[in-house]
Design a protein around this motif. Sequence first.
Motif, mmCIF file in Angstrom:
data_model
loop_
_atom_site.group_PDB
_atom_site.id
_atom_site.type_symbol
_atom_site.label_atom_id
_atom_site.label_comp_id
_atom_site.label_asym_id
_atom_site.label_seq_id
_atom_site.Cartn_x
_atom_site.Cartn_y
_atom_site.Cartn_z
ATOM 1 N N TYR A 369 0.842 -1.205 0.000
ATOM 2 C CA TYR A 369 0.000 0.000 0.000
ATOM 3 C C TYR A 369 0.874 1.251 0.000
ATOM 4 C CZ TYR A 369 -3.265 3.607 1.522
ATOM 5 O OH TYR A 369 -3.998 4.771 1.603
ATOM 6 N N ASN A 370 1.836 1.323 0.893
ATOM 7 C CA ASN A 370 2.669 2.513 1.005
ATOM 8 C C ASN A 370 3.473 2.753 -0.263
ATOM 9 O OD1 ASN A 370 1.603 2.638 3.538
ATOM 10 N ND2 ASN A 370 3.533 2.456 4.642
ATOM 11 N N THR A 371 3.892 1.677 -0.913
ATOM 12 C CA THR A 371 4.630 1.823 -2.163
ATOM 13 C C THR A 371 3.742 2.430 -3.247
ATOM 14 O OG1 THR A 371 6.092 -0.039 -1.657
ATOM 15 C CG2 THR A 371 5.877 0.580 -3.977
ATOM 16 N N GLN A 372 2.489 1.957 -3.338
ATOM 17 C CA GLN A 372 1.565 2.521 -4.316
ATOM 18 C C GLN A 372 1.240 3.980 -4.008
ATOM 19 O OE1 GLN A 372 -0.963 -1.595 -5.062
ATOM 20 N NE2 GLN A 372 -1.956 0.358 -5.488
ATOM 21 N N LEU A 373 1.070 4.300 -2.731
ATOM 22 C CA LEU A 373 0.791 5.682 -2.355
ATOM 23 C C LEU A 373 1.988 6.578 -2.676
ATOM 24 C CD1 LEU A 373 -1.065 7.768 -1.055
ATOM 25 C CD2 LEU A 373 -0.166 7.079 1.174
ATOM 26 N N GLN A 374 3.172 6.105 -2.421
ATOM 27 C CA GLN A 374 4.368 6.882 -2.737
ATOM 28 C C GLN A 374 4.454 7.191 -4.231
ATOM 29 O OE1 GLN A 374 8.188 5.413 -1.266
ATOM 30 N NE2 GLN A 374 9.213 6.137 -3.126
ATOM 31 N N SER A 375 4.084 6.217 -5.062
ATOM 32 C CA SER A 375 4.140 6.456 -6.506
ATOM 33 C C SER A 375 3.205 7.586 -6.918
ATOM 34 C CB SER A 375 3.796 5.169 -7.268
ATOM 35 O OG SER A 375 2.424 4.851 -7.153
ATOM 36 N N LEU A 376 2.125 7.777 -6.172
ATOM 37 C CA LEU A 376 1.206 8.872 -6.441
ATOM 38 C C LEU A 376 1.758 10.205 -5.939
ATOM 39 C CD1 LEU A 376 -2.197 7.167 -5.565
ATOM 40 C CD2 LEU A 376 -1.496 7.964 -7.809
ATOM 41 N N THR A 377 2.197 10.233 -4.704
ATOM 42 C CA THR A 377 2.628 11.506 -4.125
ATOM 43 C C THR A 377 3.860 12.066 -4.826
ATOM 44 O OG1 THR A 377 3.937 10.393 -2.406
ATOM 45 C CG2 THR A 377 1.649 10.913 -1.887
ATOM 46 N N GLN A 378 4.758 11.186 -5.250
ATOM 47 C CA GLN A 378 5.983 11.667 -5.897
ATOM 48 C C GLN A 378 5.686 12.326 -7.240
ATOM 49 O OE1 GLN A 378 8.339 12.058 -3.633
ATOM 50 N NE2 GLN A 378 9.944 10.841 -4.619
ATOM 51 N N GLN A 379 4.602 11.935 -7.897
ATOM 52 C CA GLN A 379 4.236 12.574 -9.162
ATOM 53 C C GLN A 379 3.926 14.056 -8.980
ATOM 54 O OE1 GLN A 379 1.196 10.442 -11.490
ATOM 55 N NE2 GLN A 379 1.654 8.614 -10.267
ATOM 56 N N VAL A 380 3.590 14.437 -7.754
ATOM 57 C CA VAL A 380 3.127 15.799 -7.488
ATOM 58 C C VAL A 380 4.180 16.643 -6.794
ATOM 59 C CG1 VAL A 380 1.365 17.158 -6.278
ATOM 60 C CG2 VAL A 380 0.746 14.991 -7.363
ATOM 61 N N VAL A 381 4.913 16.075 -5.843
ATOM 62 C CA VAL A 381 5.764 16.900 -4.980
ATOM 63 C C VAL A 381 7.164 17.116 -5.530
ATOM 64 C CG1 VAL A 381 4.479 16.089 -2.977
ATOM 65 C CG2 VAL A 381 6.655 15.003 -3.543
ATOM 66 N N LEU A 382 7.594 16.333 -6.488
ATOM 67 C CA LEU A 382 8.965 16.472 -6.977
ATOM 68 C C LEU A 382 9.159 17.790 -7.712
ATOM 69 C CD1 LEU A 382 9.864 12.889 -8.258
ATOM 70 C CD2 LEU A 382 10.641 14.012 -6.166
ATOM 71 N N ARG A 383 10.378 18.319 -7.663
ATOM 72 C CA ARG A 383 10.696 19.554 -8.369
ATOM 73 C C ARG A 383 10.404 19.403 -9.860
ATOM 74 N NH1 ARG A 383 16.665 20.497 -6.839
ATOM 75 N NH2 ARG A 383 15.811 19.676 -4.882
ATOM 76 N N ASN A 384 9.977 20.507 -10.449
ATOM 77 C CA ASN A 384 9.656 20.576 -11.880
ATOM 78 C C ASN A 384 8.455 19.717 -12.273
ATOM 79 O OD1 ASN A 384 11.903 22.300 -12.263
ATOM 80 N ND2 ASN A 384 13.254 20.527 -12.380
#
Length: 601
Positions: A369-384
């Motif tokens: 679950y946490n791995t799938q959630l991380q894949s979502l959040t990183q799409q938004v918070v990463l620079r650029n």
Amino acid sequence: MRNGKDMKKRFGTLAGSLLLGSLMAGCGAEPAPEQVAGQVRQSAEAPAPSAPVLENLEFIPSQTPSAFTPGLLRARLAQGEQATQIDLTGDDGKPLALRDDGLNGDEKAGDGLFSGFGVVDLDEHRKTQERIATFQKETTEPLTVATFDDRVLVRESPLSPLPADIFAPGRIIPLPITGIARAVNPSKSLIITHPSVVGDPTRTWDPCTGTGNPNGVWTFKHLMTEMANTTAPAPFFTERWLQQWLANQTVNGRTVPARGAMATQILNAWPRLSTGELDLNRSPFKLVAIVNRADLGRGNGGPYGTSGAGELRFVFSVMTSQTCLRPYNGFLVIFEYGVPKPQCAQVKSWAQSWMALSNPLLALGSSAYNTQLQSLTQQVVLRNAAPNKPNGSAINQVRTNEIMLSSPWWEMREFRLFSTAANPRNFTVSSPAPGHLVEHVTVRTPFDMFNNSATLTNFLTANNAAILAGTHDVPLDFGATLNFLGAFPQMPTPSFIWNAPNLSTVPNGFTARHKFSLNTCTGCHAGETATQFTHVGVTGGLSPFLATGMTNMNTPYNVTDPVSGQVRSFFEIRERAQHLDSAANQSCVIRRFDRPVFFPH
């Protein structure tokens, strides 16, 4: 309306000359990057204009139904709505327009039936009917879909699958809004506070125990580092933001008083490196919630920088040596990111990924679950992630809600990345620096001095229709009243509301007062929702406004209006869940039923 047989005849003469030719030539193009950038900048400062609300929508396919079925779309406006054209996005990603001018497939000019040619994914529409049938079999309770307007439940309609034989050329196929709220597990897909997520030792940092991963992807350090990008080193970027509490600021022409306890409570207690910089590895900010606000994207994106995919939010609580033991003396920070997915197909994929987190076979807080959630959040918070916004960051705003720095009142503040392209009056005039978090006016909330004033009565009167429709904004100035839109709103008591004298002189005065107050930061966090200052608390607990629906989405949360005595029923979580399911499982054409929202909370 003509019957299906008549319509089939019409397509024999129209399909080749109009429909297929227009589709091959292309009905339009995606907006250019500079156009999108301009729209983002504009929406960050004021609500977008609202599209007319539809009463119904139907489709007549000109060929055997498939994933890309050409045909005629027809729609009627809801009662009281007016428009010369209804703009849609076809399931081929191309814009299309329905008109009532008797041309291009429209049967009769001025009859209130808007028509136009486009492409609809009827394979998906069939699958939706199968989902409805499946859910009907799983429960004895009637399946319904709710219509909400500005957080108000307008009506509930029975949800039944269409007959299978309706999917044929020339048949009139209804395209109703469908969202199955019960398909969503809100604790997994909407508001995530589970200890195994917000306390994941590989992704978060706990300042109370000094354990976890200070470089984790859900840490305060990670979010600030990515937000700063190359503007400044993250420790300097962070401290410059926090130092704004140490001196008086001027926002929209009025003084925001300093709260000197920022030094003693946070900055002086924060461990530093040998260079004197804040040690972000030992940040006092603890994650308490990750929140999916896809609902803020309804109607092709709401105001304040949101996209059609809404916002992703992270809620942090300051945990010092004192607040670890006495957390109610709180300081909350909310990172609110506009999800950078403007196209309908992107929004749909985003919603599907959040729906996947509700899978009963996926345990909340598990490694998978946490791995799938991380894949979502990183799409938004990463620079650029959002190249057209300041620093390339998708952040819309950072909000704070705290009582730690000065008792006895809670105070809220809003910060945005400063850009020279923005209206400088929205920001503090105290040396705003491009790319840095700078204090900003607080959305839809006047300065506190205008509460219970004749000025507010006049505002409720002058903006009555927009307030009742939920589309109003609070401008920097109101008529001859300068510096109206405020900053640093304070909540002296949990029963705080915005009120005005002589409401009997205001059209629908009690309702207008409630809607205005509910859409302010302070009214939403106090008397209008019977909430004690926080919707997500300093330890992750939820206010009854949210918690009621998290337990049972069909249970109303009732609040007695403190002025009129009217009992108002809220179904906040049900509304969010229904929208998420609709966005994940319905075509772009049907998403046009989404009623635009302009509330910022």
